[in-house]
Design an enzyme around this catalytic site. Structure first.
Site, PDB file in Angstrom:
ATOM      1  CG  ASP A  19      -2.163   0.783   1.095  1.00 44.42           C
ATOM      2  OD1 ASP A  19      -2.292   1.533   0.114  1.00 44.42           O
ATOM      3  OD2 ASP A  19      -3.044   0.646   1.969  1.00 44.42           O
ATOM      4  CD  GLU A  66      -7.188   1.572  -2.859  1.00 49.65           C
ATOM      5  OE1 GLU A  66      -8.096   1.966  -2.108  1.00 49.65           O
ATOM      6  OE2 GLU A  66      -5.993   1.818  -2.642  1.00 49.65           O
ATOM      7  CD  GLU A  87      -9.863   3.095   0.949  1.00 45.47           C
ATOM      8  OE1 GLU A  87      -9.342   2.080   1.433  1.00 45.47           O
ATOM      9  OE2 GLU A  87      -9.206   4.012   0.428  1.00 45.47           O
TER      10      GLU A  87
END
Length: 662
Positions: free
Chosen positions: A413, A462, A468
């Site tokens: 990430d 992503e 989210e």
């Protein structure tokens, strides 16, 4: 991969006017690219006599060298036709027909320009013929539209002082619907980007095979009807910083884009042309144009679903321990996954000591060896979250260590860049991870451009404005409309780590952003439909085991939906309004549908089922779903002989079904 290849030589079109021009037609003859060679190289595209792009120049400037495409001298031109089958791995279909006509223009300045014409679009790329490395100073990719059409623009999200600062971004976006001429001159947009033409046609601009080169942004600087490429320059220096000291922040950049090796192949620039929106919702061009798999054996790559704790804030209740980042909590997630045949559990941010960027410092509350052993005994795999810099600083050592412990992959990430060194990182990480039989989910990164074909262990990405966002935004954010817009645009590039599965569901009026107990916008059945509609080989269950156990009927459906498919069909849809997709795995068909905030009746044509008697297990919005978004009804119904089914969707609603033969 094995390919069946047929190559037929085609005659070149003769030059027909002052500049040399070569015409390349799609296999069905409807799409034509006309490439003009003169002082500058340009191309125009027509579809059934409609102008798709006006003459659009292209060029690549080298440092201390020529500008490819300006004053270039042709040495040869060849065309050929290809019709082959690609065996796709971990994708929305297992076989792809790859049929195109190709034009290869070779120039005396040591480069080639390759054009391909597919029935669904045109693509081109530069190729270096030099035996030495080159430095690319700049690239011009132009897309000149004939009129001031409307476009769905994914601007870089956030407040930035200048273009330079926008090269550092999360690649999560909403879409701004505007005319080309009214696009912001001060904002970068990234591909894919869709432009609406006349007669219901649309153009999707994308790129593929982005290896060792920066990603392409798009910008309109002069209120014209033309989009121009823009690229992040090569970083000179970086410093550690950003989110929890897990990022590398660029502090200075070079006056060039890329340092390329000898015989470099540069990314494909893609102009997808659709006559119906459903063609965008089921398009293979990015995958087809990517480099074939470099893995001789990918049998160890196991797609599947993941029980995930971060979205639901470790939200377990009715247990005799305090839920959080600790061994007992993760054991509970593992037990839930095992009970429901869910393949993986992820340990998201928090298992490694904060702000150390060191993946070998595990917090004392976690006994990782015990968790991995517990998961293995239950036939559940463990995936670890990793901040970019913590992984990058010594990723071979990290991969070796955790592979030997029994970890199955990493969710990496906060890369938040797509300049050349960052793109290189993705390929190096994929290669080293594959060496140790680890899967990778690239989060906080740029859109996929085909690396999932080249390295099939890269199982998800992503670069999406996912669920989210619901944790910290309220009704001011229209996630429901985004959900029926993004599959026609971002999903053209490849799979999405959207992280659906909310069991708390809200209407447009009742949604609130609550971090500890988040909810979705739209109905329960919309969440179920997303497991069919969204392409996601490694697919999260975002809610808590407690909430799923309260809703076992929905959990049973989610846990059985495949994450990769043998066949996909976009049944119906209109960008920004609604979408229905059918997908097959083995003998079972799954169908998902979603609408925007308009309640909608849809008629499904299920004639693809063929002969026989079929039964559907249907989840549909309940009578009160417009007011209570979690309201749904499950029923079993026979598929009628005419194969037509009419279904009603609530506002922000959807449906999901599993179809099997009697």
């Amino acid at each position: 991969m094995k390919h069946t290849l047929t190559i037929l030589l085609l005659a070149l079109s003769l030059p027909t006017w002052a500049q040399k021009q070569y015409q390349l037609k799609s296999p069905d003859g409807k799409l034509v690219a006309a490439v003009s060679l003169g002082d500058q190289i340009s191309y125009l595209i027509t579809h059934e006599s409609d102008t798709i792009l006006k003459p659009s120049p292209l060029a690549m400037a080298l440092e201390n060298g020529p500008v490819w495409g300006r004053g270039s001298h042709l040495s040869s031109a060849k065309t050929h036709a290809v019709n082959q089958q690609i065996n796709a791995l971990f994708y929305k279909r297992n076989q792809i027909t790859d049929q195109y006509n190709e034009l290869v223009l070779q120039f005396k300045e040591n480069f080639s320009l390759i054009f391909r014409a597919y029935n669904e679009g045109i693509a081109y790329r530069f190729v270096s013929n030099s035996n030495q490395g080159i430095v690319v100073k700049n690239e011009e990719a132009s897309f000149n539209f004939a009129k001031d059409f409307n476009a769905y623009v994914p601007y870089v999200k956030g407040k930035y002082k200048d273009i330079e600062s926008q090269y550092f971004n999360s690649f999560e976006n909403e879409y701004t619907y505007t005319t080309l001429s009214k696009m912001s001159a001060d904002k970068l947009a990234f591909s894919p980007l869709v432009v609406s033409l006349d007669k219901g046609k649309k153009v999707c601009l994308a790129e593929a095979d982005l290896e060792s080169y920066p990603g392409m942004y798009l910008v309109n600087k002069n209120a014209s009807t033309s989009l121009q490429s823009n690229f992040a320059p090569y970083p000179t220096t970086t410093k550690q910083g950003g989110h929890n000291e897990l990022q590398q922040l660029v502090t200075a950049r070079q006056p060039y884009l890329a340092k390329s090796k000898a015989k470099a192949k540069f990314p494909w620039r893609i102009v997808i042309v659709s006559t119906s929106d459903t063609q965008l919702a089921d398009n293979d061009m990015v995958y087809k144009l990517a480099a074939p798999s470099k893995l001789t054996d990918a049998s160890w790559v196991k797609p599947g679903k993941v029980a995930w704790e971060w979205w639901n804030h470790w939200g377990i209740s009715k247990v005799d321990f305090e839920a959080g980042i600790n061994t007992k909590t993760y054991q509970a997630y593992i037990d839930f996954a095992a009970k429901n045949n869910i393949e993986y559990v992820i340990l998201d941010e928090g298992w490694a000591v904060n702000k150390k960027a060191d993946l070998f410092q595990v917090v004392p509350e976690i006994d990782l060896k015990q968790l991995i052993a517990h998961a293995k005994a239950k036939n559940v795999g463990i995936i670890l979250w990793a901040g970019y810099y913590a992984f990058e600083r010594d990723f071979e050592k990290v991969c070796k260590h955790y592979s030997e412990m029994g970890v199955k992959g990493f969710k990496i990430d906060f890369m938040d860049r797509d300049d050349q060194p960052m793109v290189d990182f993705h390929y190096r990480a994929a290669e080293i991870a594959a060496k140790y039989k680890l899967m990778l989910d690239f989060h906080g990164t740029y859109k996929p451009t085909g690396i999932n074909r080249t390295y099939p262990n890269v199982i998800n990405f992503e670069a999406v404005h996912g669920l989210e966002q619901m944790k910290w935004t309220g009704p001011e954010l229209d996630q429901v409309t985004y959900d029926v817009t993004m599959p026609f645009i971002r999903m053209v590039a490849g799979p999405i780590d959207y992280t659906q599965g909310a069991m708390r569901n809200a209407t447009k009026r009742t949604h609130r952003g609550i971090n500890d107990e988040p909810m979705s916008q739209g109905t329960r059945c919309r969440q179920l439909a997303q497991y069919v509609i969204f392409e996601s080989p490694l697919n999260m269950l975002c809610d808590s085991p407690t909430n799923y156990e309260k809703e076992q009927e929905c959990t049973d459906f989610i846990s059985t939906v495949p994450t990769v498919w043998d066949q996909s069909i976009a049944l119906d849809g209109e960008i920004g309004k609604h979408l229905a997709i059918a997908r097959r795995k083995g003998a079972l068909w799954y169908v998902g549908g979603m609408t925007n905030w308009d309640a909608r009746q849809t008629v499904l044509d299920l004639s693809f089922l063929g002969e026989g008697n079929y039964v559907a297990e249907l989840y549909r919005d309940g009578t009160n779903a417009n007011r209570i978004a979690s309201d749904y009804k499950k029923e079993t119904m026979a598929i009628p002989a005419d194969r037509k089914i009419s279904l009603n969707m609530a506002k922000g609603g959807g449906f999901a079904m599993k179809i099997y033969k009697k």
